[in-house]
Design a protein around this motif. Structure first.
Motif, PDB file in Angstrom:
ATOM      1  N   UNK A 137      55.173  12.591  -2.062  1.00  0.00           N
ATOM      2  CA  UNK A 137      54.116  11.859  -2.759  1.00  0.00           C
ATOM      3  C   UNK A 137      53.471  12.832  -3.739  1.00  0.00           C
ATOM      4  N   UNK A 138      53.458  12.462  -4.991  1.00  0.00           N
ATOM      5  CA  UNK A 138      52.855  13.294  -6.031  1.00  0.00           C
ATOM      6  C   UNK A 138      51.580  12.604  -6.485  1.00  0.00           C
ATOM      7  N   UNK A 139      50.485  13.337  -6.413  1.00  0.00           N
ATOM      8  CA  UNK A 139      49.197  12.762  -6.831  1.00  0.00           C
ATOM      9  C   UNK A 139      48.440  13.799  -7.639  1.00  0.00           C
ATOM     10  N   UNK A 140      47.530  13.301  -8.447  1.00  0.00           N
ATOM     11  CA  UNK A 140      46.681  14.176  -9.259  1.00  0.00           C
ATOM     12  C   UNK A 140      45.259  14.053  -8.755  1.00  0.00           C
ATOM     13  N   UNK A 141      44.553  15.183  -8.751  1.00  0.00           N
ATOM     14  CA  UNK A 141      43.160  15.157  -8.328  1.00  0.00           C
ATOM     15  C   UNK A 141      42.353  16.121  -9.192  1.00  0.00           C
ATOM     16  N   UNK A 152      49.224  17.502  -6.710  1.00  0.00           N
ATOM     17  CA  UNK A 152      49.468  17.755  -5.287  1.00  0.00           C
ATOM     18  C   UNK A 152      50.794  17.107  -4.912  1.00  0.00           C
ATOM     19  N   UNK A 153      51.631  17.851  -4.213  1.00  0.00           N
ATOM     20  CA  UNK A 153      52.910  17.333  -3.745  1.00  0.00           C
ATOM     21  C   UNK A 153      52.913  17.436  -2.232  1.00  0.00           C
ATOM     22  N   UNK A 154      53.177  16.286  -1.593  1.00  0.00           N
ATOM     23  CA  UNK A 154      53.122  16.214  -0.140  1.00  0.00           C
ATOM     24  C   UNK A 154      54.388  15.546   0.377  1.00  0.00           C
TER      25      UNK A 154
END
Length: 190
Positions: A137-141, A152-154
């Motif tokens: 899951x790639x998200x930006x914060x 963020x890569x999870x």
């Protein structure tokens, strides 16, 4: 010319699984005049397609819709990978502009390709994501009061994969129906 014919045959074989069974791909070779010869060769090469029976072929970039273009590019990459294998193929939203059964077909083709080479896919399609063997899951914060954005890569666990696919299906509020559909997609029955 022999290489063009081989490429055309390989790309055309990839089209039916991608829901482009009526489309045709062709490589057009045009010998340049001697004054145009250069470091890129003696010929001009163009990829042409016809997406409907009876229609004349035309430039790939001009005729294909967004979803068709993505699928033609997938077929082309698959054909070229078979001719000259590479260690990793990266697809950034190769499923753009497609959904439903077509997205499922794209996901299935990517999964088959991943049996031969490493495939990294950026997707927003739950049908494509469900075919993966590993999910990130790639998200930006925002950081430091919104002055900087971090990515963020999870890695997702099996349960997290199901929840993420359910979120992709339903949006902000994940429903039990979305979870059930996510389970079906992950099992290959949805």
């Amino acid at each position: 010319q022999a290489a063009a014919k081989t490429l055309d045959k390989a790309v055309n074989a990839e089209l039916p699984p991608l829901k482009l069974e009526k489309a045709r791909f062709a490589t057009r070779l045009e010998r340049l005049g001697e004054t145009q010869w250069g470091e890129q060769g003696l010929d001009r090469i163009a990829f042409e397609i016809a997406t409907n029976p009876g229609m004349p072929p035309g430039a790939l970039a001009r005729i294909a819709s967004g979803g068709e273009l993505a699928r033609f590019m997938l077929a082309l990459k698959v054909a070229l990978a078979a001719a000259d294998p590479v260690a990793t193929l990266v697809f950034d939203e190769v499923d753009a502009g497609v959904g439903g059964a077509t997205a499922t077909a794209v996901g299935e083709r990517l999964a088959r390709l991943a049996r031969k080479v490493q495939v990294l896919v950026v997707t927003h399609s739950p049908q494509v994501a469900a075919r993966a063997t590993q999910h990130m899951l790639i998200s930006k914060m925002e950081e430091v009061g919104g002055k900087r954005v971090a990515t963020r890569i999870q890695e997702l666990s099996a349960q997290s994969r199901r929840e993420e696919i359910a979120r992709m299906l339903s949006g902000a509020v994940v429903t039990e129906e979305a979870r059930a559909q996510a389970t079906r997609l992950l099992s290959g029955t949805g």
